[in-house]
Design a protein around this motif. Structure first.
Motif, short mmCIF file in Angstrom:
data_model
loop_
_atom_site.label_atom_id
_atom_site.label_comp_id
_atom_site.label_asym_id
_atom_site.label_seq_id
_atom_site.Cartn_x
_atom_site.Cartn_y
_atom_site.Cartn_z
N LYS A 252 0.86 -1.19 0.00
CA LYS A 252 0.00 0.00 0.00
C LYS A 252 0.90 1.23 0.00
O LYS A 252 1.81 1.36 0.81
CB LYS A 252 -0.89 -0.01 1.24
N TYR A 253 0.63 2.20 -0.94
CA TYR A 253 1.45 3.40 -1.01
C TYR A 253 0.55 4.59 -1.36
O TYR A 253 -0.44 4.48 -2.08
CB TYR A 253 2.58 3.25 -2.03
N TYR A 254 0.93 5.75 -0.87
CA TYR A 254 0.18 6.99 -1.12
C TYR A 254 1.08 8.17 -0.80
O TYR A 254 2.08 8.04 -0.08
CB TYR A 254 -1.10 7.05 -0.27
N LYS A 255 0.71 9.32 -1.37
CA LYS A 255 1.45 10.53 -1.07
C LYS A 255 1.27 10.87 0.41
O LYS A 255 0.16 10.83 0.94
CB LYS A 255 0.96 11.71 -1.92
N GLU A 258 -1.33 13.30 1.18
CA GLU A 258 -2.71 12.91 0.90
C GLU A 258 -3.03 11.60 1.61
O GLU A 258 -3.31 10.58 0.98
CB GLU A 258 -2.94 12.76 -0.60
N SER A 259 -2.96 11.64 2.91
CA SER A 259 -3.16 10.40 3.69
C SER A 259 -4.64 10.13 3.90
O SER A 259 -5.22 10.42 4.93
CB SER A 259 -2.46 10.54 5.05
N GLN A 262 -8.94 7.07 -0.17
CA GLN A 262 -9.18 7.19 -1.61
C GLN A 262 -7.89 7.42 -2.37
O GLN A 262 -7.79 7.05 -3.54
CB GLN A 262 -10.16 8.33 -1.86
N ALA A 263 -6.91 8.08 -1.73
CA ALA A 263 -5.65 8.35 -2.42
C ALA A 263 -4.70 7.17 -2.37
O ALA A 263 -3.67 7.18 -3.05
CB ALA A 263 -4.98 9.59 -1.79
N SER A 264 -5.02 6.17 -1.60
CA SER A 264 -4.12 5.02 -1.47
C SER A 264 -4.21 4.12 -2.69
O SER A 264 -5.28 3.94 -3.28
CB SER A 264 -4.47 4.23 -0.21
N LYS A 265 -3.08 3.55 -3.05
CA LYS A 265 -3.00 2.58 -4.14
C LYS A 265 -2.41 1.28 -3.59
O LYS A 265 -1.63 1.29 -2.64
CB LYS A 265 -2.15 3.12 -5.29
N TYR A 266 -2.78 0.16 -4.25
CA TYR A 266 -2.36 -1.15 -3.75
C TYR A 266 -1.68 -1.93 -4.88
O TYR A 266 -2.09 -1.83 -6.05
CB TYR A 266 -3.56 -1.93 -3.23
N TYR A 287 6.37 9.57 -0.37
CA TYR A 287 5.37 8.51 -0.36
C TYR A 287 5.50 7.70 0.92
O TYR A 287 6.60 7.50 1.44
CB TYR A 287 5.54 7.60 -1.57
#
Length: 787
Positions: A252-255, A258-259, A262-266, A287
Motif C-alpha cells: 500500500k502506497y500513497y502521497k 494525501e493520507s 481514496q488516495a491510497s494505491k495497492y 510517499y
C-alpha cells in the motif's frame, strides 16, 4: 354405609362437578382477552396475536401498539368471536399491544411482546503476538472469537462459545472471547472447527447459528518487517522480511500529503518473493509505504510499520507546459514577452538548466537571427520585435537534454487569427468556471491563463470549451484569457470580464446621522472600500436607547440610508449598522444622536407665518403713519386767494348758472399779499362761513391792519366779482374769535351788479333776495408755505 349409598354419593359428586365445569366453560366462552401471553420473539420475526371478543354484543375491534393505533389492514376477523393481528419484521425490544372495541373505547385485553436477538457474524482467528519464533514454530499462540449481538438488556448477559468437536467452551460477558492456554494447540490441529455462541440472562436464553471454519484459513501471521526502499529515476523498489511459507503480500502506497483511503494505491504480490517494484509514482514526492501478507486463503496480517521515501525525478514526468504572455508593446512594435512553464517540485535534488532560444520569422521564412538566454526555473522575460517568433525552452541536466518545447508568438497586426467567442465566467465557493464558444477554425486545444495582479500568472490547457479554475486566492479579482491552440501556431486571445474568486463584506462601515426630527431620523452609511470584490447581501440597522434594543431594520445590500421612525422626542439614541455577506459580517461603530423636542416642520411653519404677519403689520403701520403725516400736513385755505360769490334763489340759479372764479383778481391779490409780506405789514384774514375741512363753502379775505373797515369793504367790492352760489340754506357766517389769525368780519350783502351799489339800492335788493350771504370759493389754496 352400604354399597348402594356409596354409589349414590359418587353419582351426586359427578353431577356437581359436571355442573361446575359446564358453568366454567360457559363463562370462558363469554370472556374477552388477548393470546398468547408474555410473548418473546426474535428480532425481525413475525408476530401473530388473537383477540377473543366473546363478551361483545356490538362494536368494532381495533388494535394499538404502545397506545398508538395500528392500521386496520394488519387485522383480520376470523369469526364473530376471534380477530387476528399480524405484525411483520417486529424489531422493538419491548412493546405493549392492546385490543379495543369502538363501543365506549373499552380495552378487551393486552399482551407485552419482548424481542431477543441471536449472536451473529461470528469470526475466529489463530494468531501470533510475541515474536517470529512462534510463527516459525508453526503453532499459534492465541485463539480469539468475536461476534455481534444487538441486544439491549438491563440484565447481565453471559456468553458461552461452544467449540466442536472438542466440546471446548470459552465464557465471556462481552462479544469477544480469547483462549491463550494449551488448548490453542489442540484446536489448531483440528481440520475444522464448529462454533456457536449462547447468550443467557436470568429471564431468557438464546443460541446463535453454527459457524464452521477451516483451521488453516483462520491463521493470521505476523506483519512483515524490515521494509527497505530504493528509489530510482523511473521506479521504486520495496523489499521486506517474512517467514518462509506459501503466502501472498500486498503493498500500500500513497502521497504523504494525501493520507486518505481514496488516495491510497495497492500492489498485490502473488509470487513467492519479498519485494515489489512500483512505477506509477510522481517525481520528487514523499510517499508512505506499508506491506501486509497472509497465507493463501487465510486472513491478512496487520499492516507493517509505515516507511516514508522521496522519489527521484523521472525524465518522462518533465512536462513544462510552456506558455507566453505579451505584457508590454512599444510604439514601433517591439514587445516584452513573459514566458512561463511548470517548474519541477522544489523537493527534487537534481540540478537543472533552463535555456531560452528565440527565432524570428518573416512571412514564414526564418530570418536567420536568434538569441539564446539562460533563465530561472519557472519564468523568463524576453524582448522581441514586431515580426512573428517561435520561442524554445530546453531543460537539461549534466549536458543531457531532458525536455524541449516551444511556443508561437504572432506578428503585430497579423490578420486572420482565429479566436473564441462568447466567453463567460462565474464564481462559486472560491472556484471559477469558464466557458466559451468554439473558435472559427477548429482548434486542437485551448489555453486558459489567469492573474489577479498582472505579475503572477497561472495557466492550464483544456481540450474542451470549458474549464474550472481551482486553488484561487480568496476575494481577488482575476483577469482570464482564453487562446485557441493549433498544431503549429496560436490564435488571438479573448479576455473575459473581471471576476472575483469570492466576495467578502467591507471591513469598515461609516455611519452618519444626516437629519433628525422629533420622531424620526435619517441614517446614512458608506463602506469606504475600494475592493472590487467587496459585496454586501443585507444591511441591518440597529437602534438602541439607554443600552437596550429599540428597533432594527433589515435592508438589501444596495441601500445606503434609511429613515428610522416611531422614535421618541428629545431622546438620545445609539445607531449602528451590520453588513452581512456570503462569508461573514462587519459591524460599524455606534453613532449617538438626540431627537428634537418639537417637530421642525411646525417650528418652520410658525416662523414663516409669523414673519409674514410681522411684515403685514409693519406695512399697515407704515401706511397709517404716512396717511397721518399727510393729514397733519394738509394745506390750510388762504383768504387772500378767495373770490366773492352770491347765493341766489333756485329760479335765479337756473338763469344765471354757476359762478366762475375770478382768476385775474386772485393773481393780483396774491401779488398784493406778497407785497405786504415783503413790506412786513400784518394782516388779519376774515372768514365768513364754516371751516374748510367741514366741506362747506366759506368767504375769506384779508386786509391790512391800517386799512379802515369801510375802506376795506370798498376795496373788497371793487376788486371782487360777484358770483352766484347754489344754495344759502346750508351756509352760515362764522366769525373767528380775536385769537384766530383771521380778523372778524360782519356779514356783507354783495350786489349783483358790476358797479358799486348805493345804500338805498342795497336795501332794495335785500328785500327782494332773502338770506343771501357772501362765501369764499374753494379755489384758493396757495402752493407756498403760507397757511
Amino acid at each position: 354405609m352400604g354399597p348402594t349409598q356409596i354409589l349414590f354419593l359418587k353419582g351426586l359428586l359427578l353431577c356437581r362437578c359436571a355442573i361446575v365445569y359446564g358453568t366454567a366453560v360457559s363463562q370462558q366462552e363469554k370472556s374477552c382477552n388477548v393470546f398468547p401471553k408474555d410473548l418473546r420473539v426474535e428480532v425481525g420475526s413475525s408476530v401473530e396475536l388473537v383477540c377473543q371478543t366473546s363478551c361483545l354484543n356490538n362494536g368494532n375491534i381495533f388494535w394499538t401498539l404502545n397506545n398508538e393505533k395500528i392500521s386496520d389492514s394488519l387485522s383480520k376477523t376470523l369469526n364473530s368471536t376471534h380477530t387476528v393481528l399480524s405484525l411483520r419484521n417486529f424489531n422493538q425490544s419491548q412493546a405493549t399491544v392492546q385490543c379495543h372495541t369502538s363501543f365506549m373505547d373499552q380495552i378487551l385485553g393486552g399482551v407485552t411482546v419482548r424481542t431477543y436477538s441471536k449472536p451473529k457474524n461470528i469470526s475466529c482467528l489463530f494468531d501470533y503476538y510475541s515474536s517470529f519464533l512462534s510463527e516459525m514454530d508453526g503453532t499459534p499462540e492465541r485463539f480469539t472469537c468475536t461476534w455481534e449481538h444487538e441486544m439491549k438488556s438491563s440484565q447481565t448477559i453471559n456468553y458461552t462459545v461452544n467449540i466442536s468437536p472438542l466440546k471446548e467452551k470459552c465464557n465471556s460477558q462481552v462479544a469477544k472471547c480469547t483462549i491463550e492456554d494449551g488448548r490453542v494447540s489442540t484446536l489448531f490441529f483440528e481440520r475444522e472447527l464448529t462454533i456457536n455462541v449462547s447468550a443467557k440472562t436470568a429471564a431468557w436464553e438464546v443460541d446463535s447459528e453454527n459457524y464452521t471454519f477451516i483451521t488453516e484459513n483462520i491463521v493470521k501471521i505476523h506483519p512483515p518487517t524490515g521494509i527497505v526502499t530504493m528509489p530510482s529515476s523511473d521506479h521504486l523498489l520495496v523489499e521486506w522480511n517474512t517467514v518462509l511459507g506459501n503466502r501472498i503480500c500486498e503493498v500500500k502506497y500513497y502521497k504523504t500529503s494525501e493520507s486518505n483511503a481514496q488516495a491510497s494505491k495497492y500492489l498485490s504480490i502473488k509470487e513467492l518473493k519479498s519485494s515489489a517494484i512500483i512505477k506509477e509514482m510522481e517525481s520528487c514526492n514523499n510517499y508512505s509505504i506499508l506491506v501486509r501478507c497472509a497465507k493463501e486463503n487465510a486472513t491478512w496480517s496487520d499492516w507493517s510499520h509505515e516507511r516514508t521515501v522521496l522519489t527521484k525525478l523521472n525524465k518522462a514526468h518533465i512536462r513544462p507546459q510552456l506558455w507566453r504572455k505579451v505584457v508590454e508593446q512599444g510604439k514601433h512594435g517591439e514587445r516584452k514577452v513573459h514566458l512561463m512553464w511548470k517548474a519541477i517540485p522544489p523537493t527534487c535534488k537534481e540540478v537543472l538548466n533552463y535555456t531560452i532560444k528565440v527565432i524570428s520569422y518573416n512571412n514564414t521564412t526564418t530570418t536567420g537571427n536568434y538569441t539564446q538566454t539562460t533563465c530561472g526555473s519557472s519564468s523568463c522575460d524576453v524582448d522581441v520585435d514586431k515580426l512573428e517568433h517561435r520561442i524554445y525552452l530546453t531543460i537539461s541536466s549534466n549536458d543531457v537534454v531532458l525536455s524541449e518545447s516551444s511556443v508561437y508568438v504572432p506578428a503585430v497586426g497579423e490578420m486572420g487569427l482565429s479566436q473564441v467567442g462568447n466567453i463567460q465566467a462565474k464564481s462559486q465557493d472560491g472556484v471559477i468556471q469558464v466557458s466559451w464558444d468554439k473558435s472559427e477554425n477548429p482548434a486542437s486545444s485551448y489555453m486558459i491563463d489567469w492573474t489577479y495582479d498582472g505579475v503572477q500568472y497561472y495557466w492550464k490547457e483544456s481540450a474542451y470549451t470549458n474549464a474550472t479554475l481551482f486553488d484561487l486566492l480568496p476575494s481577488k479579482p482575476y483577469n482570464i484569457t482564453v487562446t485557441p491552440l493549433f498544431n503549429d501556431s496560436t490564435g488571438r486571445g479573448m479576455q473575459a470580464n473581471l471576476i472575483c474568486s469570492s466576495v467578502r463584506v467591507p471591513e469598515i462601515i461609516a455611519v452618519e446621522v444626516v437629519d433628525t426630527l422629533d420622531k424620526s431620523a435619517y441614517v446614512k452609511w458608506s463602506t469606504k472600500s475600494q475592493d472590487p470584490c467587496s459585496h454586501v447581501d443585507t444591511y441591518v440597522v440597529f437602534c438602541e436607547s439607554q443600552g437596550r434594543p429599540y428597533l432594527n431594520v433589515t435592508l438589501d445590500g444596495s441601500a445606503v440610508g434609511v429613515w428610522l421612525k416611531d422614535l421618541k422626542p428629545n431622546t438620545q439614541y445609539a445607531v449602528f449598522v451590520e453588513a452581512i455577506g456570503y462569508n461573514g459580517t462587519t459591524m460599524s461603530k455606534s453613532n449617538i444622536f438626540t431627537t428634537n423636542r418639537f417637530d421642525s416642520k411646525i417650528v418652520t411653519t410658525v416662523t414663516v407665518y409669523g414673519g409674514i404677519c410681522f411684515f403685514l403689520v409693519l406695512c399697515l403701520g407704515l401706511t397709517c403713519a404716512i396717511q397721518w403725516k399727510k393729514f397733519k400736513e394738509m394745506p390750510v385755505p388762504n383768504p387772500r386767494l378767495s373770490s366773492v360769490g352770491k347765493w341766489v334763489s333756485h329760479g335765479h340759479q337756473k338763469t344765471e348758472g354757476f359762478f366762475r372764479p375770478v382768476t385775474d383778481q386772485i393773481e393780483n391779490q396774491v401779488i398784493m399779499d406778497k407785497t405786504q409780506r415783503e413790506a412786513g405789514k400784518a394782516f388779519t384774514p376774515v372768514c365768513i362761513g364754516e371751516k374748510p375741512w367741514n366741506g362747506k363753502p366759506m368767504i375769506c379775505n384779508s386786509s391790512t391792519n391800517s386799512m379802515p373797515e369801510s375802506e376795506h369793504a370798498e376795496w373788497f367790492y371793487e376788486n371782487s366779482e360777484t358770483q352766484l352760489l347754489p344754495s344759502p340754506e346750508a351756509s352760515t357766517v362764522c366769525s373767528f374769535s380775536q385769537s384766530s389769525p383771521y380778523r372778524s368780519q360782519d356779514s356783507v350783502e354783495p350786489f349783483l351788479g358790476a358797479e358799486k351799489p348805493s345804500k338805498s339800492d342795497m336795501g332794495k335788493n335785500q328785500e327782494k333776495t332773502t338770506s343771501k350771504q357772501l362765501y369764499v370759493s374753494l379755489n384758493m389754496f396757495e402752493q407756498s408755505d403760507v397757511r
